[in-house]
Design a protein around this motif. Structure first.
Motif, PDB file in Angstrom:
ATOM      1  N   LEU A 134       0.822  -1.205   0.000  1.00 27.77           N
ATOM      2  CA  LEU A 134       0.000   0.000   0.000  1.00 27.77           C
ATOM      3  C   LEU A 134       0.856   1.255   0.000  1.00 27.77           C
ATOM      4  CD1 LEU A 134      -2.766  -1.052   2.558  1.00 27.77           C
ATOM      5  CD2 LEU A 134      -3.064  -0.693   0.099  1.00 27.77           C
ATOM      6  N   ALA A 135       1.944   1.231   0.767  1.00 27.87           N
ATOM      7  CA  ALA A 135       2.826   2.405   0.844  1.00 27.87           C
ATOM      8  C   ALA A 135       3.495   2.700  -0.483  1.00 27.87           C
ATOM      9  CB  ALA A 135       3.883   2.179   1.922  1.00 27.87           C
ATOM     10  N   ALA A 136       3.690   1.673  -1.312  1.00 30.98           N
ATOM     11  CA  ALA A 136       4.361   1.858  -2.609  1.00 30.98           C
ATOM     12  C   ALA A 136       3.449   2.471  -3.664  1.00 30.98           C
ATOM     13  CB  ALA A 136       4.892   0.517  -3.096  1.00 30.98           C
ATOM     14  N   GLN A 137       2.153   2.513  -3.385  1.00 40.12           N
ATOM     15  CA  GLN A 137       1.211   3.091  -4.339  1.00 40.12           C
ATOM     16  C   GLN A 137       1.273   4.615  -4.295  1.00 40.12           C
ATOM     17  OE1 GLN A 137      -2.681   1.534  -3.433  1.00 40.12           O
ATOM     18  NE2 GLN A 137      -2.075  -0.602  -3.779  1.00 40.12           N
ATOM     19  N   PRO A 138       0.893   5.291  -5.375  1.00 46.57           N
ATOM     20  CA  PRO A 138       0.846   6.758  -5.355  1.00 46.57           C
ATOM     21  C   PRO A 138      -0.058   7.256  -4.225  1.00 46.57           C
ATOM     22  CG  PRO A 138       0.617   5.946  -7.605  1.00 46.57           C
ATOM     23  CD  PRO A 138       0.530   4.739  -6.695  1.00 46.57           C
ATOM     24  N   ASN A 139       0.464   8.137  -3.405  1.00 49.35           N
ATOM     25  CA  ASN A 139      -0.265   8.668  -2.243  1.00 49.35           C
ATOM     26  C   ASN A 139      -0.697   7.575  -1.264  1.00 49.35           C
ATOM     27  OD1 ASN A 139      -0.191  11.372  -3.321  1.00 49.35           O
ATOM     28  ND2 ASN A 139      -1.855  10.767  -4.707  1.00 49.35           N
ATOM     29  N   GLY A 140       0.011   6.465  -1.270  1.00 48.66           N
ATOM     30  CA  GLY A 140      -0.323   5.358  -0.373  1.00 48.66           C
ATOM     31  C   GLY A 140       0.004   5.682   1.068  1.00 48.66           C
ATOM     32  N   PRO A 141      -0.701   5.074   2.013  1.00 42.47           N
ATOM     33  CA  PRO A 141      -0.452   5.327   3.443  1.00 42.47           C
ATOM     34  C   PRO A 141       0.934   4.838   3.854  1.00 42.47           C
ATOM     35  CG  PRO A 141      -1.909   3.449   3.162  1.00 42.47           C
ATOM     36  CD  PRO A 141      -1.740   4.041   1.804  1.00 42.47           C
ATOM     37  N   GLN A 142       1.631   5.640   4.611  1.00 43.70           N
ATOM     38  CA  GLN A 142       2.987   5.318   5.050  1.00 43.70           C
ATOM     39  C   GLN A 142       3.012   4.744   6.465  1.00 43.70           C
ATOM     40  OE1 GLN A 142       5.664   5.639   2.813  1.00 43.70           O
ATOM     41  NE2 GLN A 142       3.867   5.944   1.488  1.00 43.70           N
ATOM     42  N   VAL A 143       1.824   4.593   7.063  1.00 48.09           N
ATOM     43  CA  VAL A 143       1.671   4.001   8.384  1.00 48.09           C
ATOM     44  C   VAL A 143       0.528   3.002   8.318  1.00 48.09           C
ATOM     45  CG1 VAL A 143       1.137   4.400  10.823  1.00 48.09           C
ATOM     46  CG2 VAL A 143       2.465   6.097   9.540  1.00 48.09           C
ATOM     47  N   ALA A 144       0.730   1.814   8.877  1.00 47.54           N
ATOM     48  CA  ALA A 144      -0.330   0.816   8.941  1.00 47.54           C
ATOM     49  C   ALA A 144      -0.490   0.364  10.387  1.00 47.54           C
ATOM     50  CB  ALA A 144      -0.003  -0.381   8.046  1.00 47.54           C
ATOM     51  N   LEU A 145      -1.732   0.239  10.836  1.00 45.67           N
ATOM     52  CA  LEU A 145      -2.063  -0.145  12.206  1.00 45.67           C
ATOM     53  C   LEU A 145      -2.895  -1.420  12.160  1.00 45.67           C
ATOM     54  CD1 LEU A 145      -3.258   3.420  13.322  1.00 45.67           C
ATOM     55  CD2 LEU A 145      -0.940   2.480  13.479  1.00 45.67           C
ATOM     56  N   LEU A 146      -2.488  -2.440  12.889  1.00 47.54           N
ATOM     57  CA  LEU A 146      -3.209  -3.707  12.881  1.00 47.54           C
ATOM     58  C   LEU A 146      -4.298  -3.676  13.950  1.00 47.54           C
ATOM     59  CD1 LEU A 146      -3.392  -6.531  11.639  1.00 47.54           C
ATOM     60  CD2 LEU A 146      -1.731  -7.316  13.334  1.00 47.54           C
ATOM     61  N   ALA A 147      -5.520  -3.965  13.544  1.00 45.91           N
ATOM     62  CA  ALA A 147      -6.674  -3.851  14.436  1.00 45.91           C
ATOM     63  C   ALA A 147      -7.218  -5.216  14.833  1.00 45.91           C
ATOM     64  CB  ALA A 147      -7.776  -3.035  13.761  1.00 45.91           C
ATOM     65  N   VAL A 148      -7.836  -5.255  16.019  1.00 48.78           N
ATOM     66  CA  VAL A 148      -8.585  -6.421  16.488  1.00 48.78           C
ATOM     67  C   VAL A 148      -9.958  -5.946  16.924  1.00 48.78           C
ATOM     68  CG1 VAL A 148      -6.554  -7.742  17.202  1.00 48.78           C
ATOM     69  CG2 VAL A 148      -7.639  -6.179  18.833  1.00 48.78           C
ATOM     70  N   ASP A 149     -10.860  -6.900  17.094  1.00 48.17           N
ATOM     71  CA  ASP A 149     -12.200  -6.569  17.578  1.00 48.17           C
ATOM     72  C   ASP A 149     -12.253  -6.885  19.070  1.00 48.17           C
ATOM     73  OD1 ASP A 149     -14.862  -5.947  17.820  1.00 48.17           O
ATOM     74  OD2 ASP A 149     -15.560  -7.888  17.096  1.00 48.17           O
ATOM     75  N   SER A 188       6.849   3.409   7.408  1.00 44.77           N
ATOM     76  CA  SER A 188       7.879   3.540   6.379  1.00 44.77           C
ATOM     77  C   SER A 188       8.943   4.508   6.867  1.00 44.77           C
ATOM     78  CB  SER A 188       7.265   4.063   5.077  1.00 44.77           C
ATOM     79  OG  SER A 188       6.915   5.447   5.223  1.00 44.77           O
ATOM     80  N   ASP A 189      10.090   4.508   6.216  1.00 47.82           N
ATOM     81  CA  ASP A 189      11.135   5.469   6.566  1.00 47.82           C
ATOM     82  C   ASP A 189      10.638   6.900   6.375  1.00 47.82           C
ATOM     83  OD1 ASP A 189      12.882   3.377   7.088  1.00 47.82           O
ATOM     84  OD2 ASP A 189      13.724   3.380   5.074  1.00 47.82           O
ATOM     85  N   GLU A 190       9.827   7.091   5.339  1.00 45.56           N
ATOM     86  CA  GLU A 190       9.276   8.426   5.079  1.00 45.56           C
ATOM     87  C   GLU A 190       8.435   8.906   6.254  1.00 45.56           C
ATOM     88  OE1 GLU A 190       5.974  10.411   2.076  1.00 45.56           O
ATOM     89  OE2 GLU A 190       7.210   8.755   1.332  1.00 45.56           O
ATOM     90  N   ALA A 191       7.595   8.017   6.794  1.00 49.17           N
ATOM     91  CA  ALA A 191       6.763   8.385   7.941  1.00 49.17           C
ATOM     92  C   ALA A 191       7.625   8.662   9.166  1.00 49.17           C
ATOM     93  CB  ALA A 191       5.771   7.271   8.237  1.00 49.17           C
ATOM     94  N   LEU A 192       8.611   7.825   9.413  1.00 48.81           N
ATOM     95  CA  LEU A 192       9.475   8.009  10.576  1.00 48.81           C
ATOM     96  C   LEU A 192      10.195   9.349  10.535  1.00 48.81           C
ATOM     97  CD1 LEU A 192      11.006   4.416  10.762  1.00 48.81           C
ATOM     98  CD2 LEU A 192       9.329   5.386  12.335  1.00 48.81           C
TER      99      LEU A 192
END
Length: 299
Positions: A134-149, A188-192
């Motif tokens: 997802l991060a590699a896509q144009p304007n893709g999110p550079q942070v991903a959060l894993l969710a649970v219910d 991603s490094d960009e986000a950091l």
């Protein structure tokens, strides 16, 4: 040539940070002399178990942070083959601080965050690959959060685009799909690079990303995976049960820390016995966690 090979390794390896600096207050007095990430869960500490799960990803470099009883975490990290244990003294750096610290020291390749007080069975490889794609896509999110219910918490609100819409009581919308943050995340490094020096609360960084039109992606594909906060006696027992099941053993069996000598005639069921526990001859123990100076009854 040596410089080039080191550079390539730096770029290709994923960094993994296991957060292990907490005070463990809910598990005292068990954690009076032992940091929570090193509390034994059947056959291994959570720090060890998390490290094993991270290594299943493949090419990684393991890191941990430490504050409370830091020397023990450093020693454990050396034994487990960690790249580095980052000691935080005199103050804990929150969650954002350790991330920025690793980036500022020159580590690249992205950063996966895990908690040193959670028992889980996530497919980390799938999570990281999806986040990277997802991060590699144009304007893709550079942070991903894993969710649970986890309905008791579920403070996340996720928009129809799969991105974070808000955190209840903190910022953003209170409408959207509810979920709970598992503590597992990828940057991603960009986000950091955008985390501010001196930033402590990672939620403030998420808020900043949202305000800039870069809301983190929330991975909802593992909502019903095993995820146990072992920071309380009840959570610790649940983690023990999950580990016994993972090992193919009876979840009601007694777990006795190696080296503990039991008096004659003692019977134990669905209990955990740590070093220093007071046990009387002939005693029947069930649904308990015992150790030096404490006896917790678990319903």
């Amino acid at each position: 040539m040596l410089f080039l090979s080191l550079f390539m390794m730096e770029k290709d390896s994923l960094n993994v940070l296991i957060l292990a600096a907490g005070l463990g207050t809910r598990l005292r007095p068990l954690t009076n002399d032992m940091p929570k990430p090193l509390v034994p869960v059947v056959d291994a500490s959570i720090l060890d178990l998390q490290a094993r799960k991270a290594r299943a990803i493949g090419n990684i470099r393991l890191h941990a942070n430490a504050h409370y009883l830091a020397d023990q975490v450093v020693a454990a990290g050396e034994k487990l083959g960690f790249e580095k244990v980052w000691v935080e003294l005199p103050e804990i750096l929150g969650t954002a601080g350790p991330l920025k610290r690793i980036y500022n020291e020159g580590y690249r390749g992205g950063l996966l965050i895990m908690n040193g007080d959670a028992y889980c069975n996530f497919d980390l490889t799938a999570f990281v690959r999806n986040a990277q794609a997802l991060a590699a896509q144009p304007n893709g999110p550079q942070v991903a959060l894993l969710a649970v219910d986890f309905p008791k918490v579920n403070t996340f609100r996720v928009g129809p685009d799969g991105r974070l819409a808000g955190v209840v009581g903190r910022f953003g919308s209170e409408e959207g799909m509810p979920a709970t943050f598992s503590g597992v995340s990828w940057y991603s490094d960009e986000a950091l690079s955008r985390i501010r020096d001196g930033e402590f609360d990672i939620r403030e960084f998420w808020k900043q990303e949202m305000a800039a039109g870069r809301a983190p992606f929330v991975d909802m594909k593992q909502l019903h995976a095993i995820w146990i906060d072992m920071g309380s006696p009840e959570g610790l027992m649940a983690a023990v049960e999950a580990r016994l099941k993972e090992l193919g053993r009876n979840v009601n069996e007694a777990v006795v820390e190696p080296g503990v000598k039991l008096p004659a005639g003692v019977t134990i069921k669905h209990s955990v016995i740590y070093a220093g526990a007071e046990i009387q001859p002939g005693e029947k123990i069930e649904n308990e966690i015992r150790g030096r100076g404490f006896k917790w009854k678990i319903n």
